[in-house]
Design an enzyme around this catalytic site. Structure first.
Site, PDB file in Angstrom:
ATOM      1  N   GLY A  46      42.295  37.101  47.993  1.00 47.71           N
ATOM      2  CA  GLY A  46      41.952  36.162  49.061  1.00 47.71           C
ATOM      3  C   GLY A  46      40.626  35.517  48.716  1.00 47.71           C
ATOM      4  N   GLU A  47      39.768  35.379  49.705  1.00 47.49           N
ATOM      5  CA  GLU A  47      38.437  34.802  49.509  1.00 47.49           C
ATOM      6  C   GLU A  47      37.415  35.927  49.647  1.00 47.49           C
ATOM      7  OE1 GLU A  47      35.130  33.325  48.896  1.00 47.49           O
ATOM      8  OE2 GLU A  47      36.860  32.031  48.457  1.00 47.49           O
ATOM      9  N   SER A  48      36.782  36.286  48.545  1.00 49.44           N
ATOM     10  CA  SER A  48      35.904  37.460  48.531  1.00 49.44           C
ATOM     11  C   SER A  48      34.738  37.347  49.508  1.00 49.44           C
ATOM     12  CB  SER A  48      35.382  37.730  47.116  1.00 49.44           C
ATOM     13  OG  SER A  48      34.626  36.636  46.645  1.00 49.44           O
ATOM     14  N   CYS A  78      42.046  40.849  42.620  1.00 46.26           N
ATOM     15  CA  CYS A  78      41.335  39.575  42.618  1.00 46.26           C
ATOM     16  C   CYS A  78      40.090  39.663  43.506  1.00 46.26           C
ATOM     17  CB  CYS A  78      42.278  38.432  43.005  1.00 46.26           C
ATOM     18  SG  CYS A  78      41.629  36.797  42.551  1.00 46.26           S
ATOM     19  N   ARG A 106      32.644  36.047  39.305  1.00 44.12           N
ATOM     20  CA  ARG A 106      33.565  35.446  40.277  1.00 44.12           C
ATOM     21  C   ARG A 106      34.068  34.098  39.748  1.00 44.12           C
ATOM     22  NH1 ARG A 106      30.516  34.148  44.990  1.00 44.12           N
ATOM     23  NH2 ARG A 106      32.391  34.235  46.253  1.00 44.12           N
ATOM     24  N   ILE A 135      44.681  33.484  39.901  1.00 45.96           N
ATOM     25  CA  ILE A 135      44.379  32.378  40.800  1.00 45.96           C
ATOM     26  C   ILE A 135      42.894  32.460  41.170  1.00 45.96           C
ATOM     27  CG2 ILE A 135      44.907  31.277  43.016  1.00 45.96           C
ATOM     28  CD1 ILE A 135      47.626  32.785  42.931  1.00 45.96           C
ATOM     29  N   ARG A 136      42.097  31.528  40.674  1.00 43.83           N
ATOM     30  CA  ARG A 136      40.645  31.563  40.892  1.00 43.83           C
ATOM     31  C   ARG A 136      40.112  32.971  40.650  1.00 43.83           C
ATOM     32  NH1 ARG A 136      39.163  30.014  46.421  1.00 43.83           N
ATOM     33  NH2 ARG A 136      37.072  30.065  45.615  1.00 43.83           N
ATOM     34  N   HIS A 172      46.947  39.098  40.490  1.00 43.35           N
ATOM     35  CA  HIS A 172      47.649  39.373  41.748  1.00 43.35           C
ATOM     36  C   HIS A 172      49.007  40.049  41.520  1.00 43.35           C
ATOM     37  CE1 HIS A 172      45.154  36.983  44.582  1.00 43.35           C
ATOM     38  NE2 HIS A 172      44.872  36.272  43.508  1.00 43.35           N
ATOM     39  N   GLU A 174      50.570  41.706  43.644  1.00 45.41           N
ATOM     40  CA  GLU A 174      51.279  41.596  44.918  1.00 45.41           C
ATOM     41  C   GLU A 174      52.089  40.307  45.039  1.00 45.41           C
ATOM     42  OE1 GLU A 174      47.230  39.686  45.847  1.00 45.41           O
ATOM     43  OE2 GLU A 174      48.049  41.187  44.467  1.00 45.41           O
TER      44      GLU A 174
END
Length: 192
Positions: A46-48, A78, A106, A135-136, A172, A174
């Protein structure tokens, strides 16, 4: 066995689905009291920055650290890897959980448009390549002596590590149909 999946932001539903497909109980964690009786914790992608701030806002920081001190296994994917790292090498003021002796860069692979998928060779999972979806994504720039390197990209960059009962990936799992990493984590949860 009950696995708690941090459900504050990100791909928590996908982790829950993967764990349940393997026959284990998976629950959403948003409050400290929901941590009672868990055998393992997953911190999703997600967004850390958001996940880390919400860990503090929802008063989960100390209870999560206490679980780790009591040898409850953790898995971070991630953004989850960033949340577990002791050093994120950034000027962003984030107090991570400091559970793994790793320095993480990051967004090491660039923006969303630079996302990619590649086959990873992960010996602990057997000979069949694992689909690494980035992804990022972060990368591990350095790892302490107690950290085992589980996977690298072809260019040598570290993308999966384990320290005791704590597992972290830059990619990821998942978001794929390959359940081998989740299965490996469930084995850790049974052992510790």
């Amino acid at each position: 066995m009950k696995i708690g999946v941090l459900a504050l932001q990100g791909t928590f539903f996908e982790h829950i689905h993967s764990v349940r497909k393997l026959g284990a109980e998976a629950i959403e964690i948003r409050k400290p009291q929901e941590l009672e009786g868990v055998s393992g914790i997953i911190i999703p992608g997600g967004e850390s920055t958001v996940i880390t701030r919400l860990i503090h806002d929802y008063n989960l920081f100390d209870p999560l650290r206490k679980l780790a001190e009591n040898s409850v296994p953790f898995m971070g994917t991630c953004a989850g890897m960033i949340c577990l790292a002791s050093d994120i090498g950034s000027t962003v003021e984030l107090e991570t959980l400091h559970l793994m002796d790793i320095r993480v860069n990051r967004n090491a692979f660039g923006r969303q448009l630079s996302s990619f998928e590649t086959e990873l060779y992960i010996p602990i999972l057997g000979e069949k390549p694992f689909p690494g979806l980035f992804i990022r994504a972060p990368e591990v720039e350095s790892a302490g002596e107690r950290v085992g390197i589980i996977a690298r990209l072809g260019d040598g960059r570290i993308v999966a590590v384990r320290q005791g009962g704590i597992l972290a990936t830059a990619f990821h799992p998942e978001l794929t149909d390959d359940l081998r990493l989740h299965e490996y984590f469930l084995q850790l949860a049974r052992q510790f």
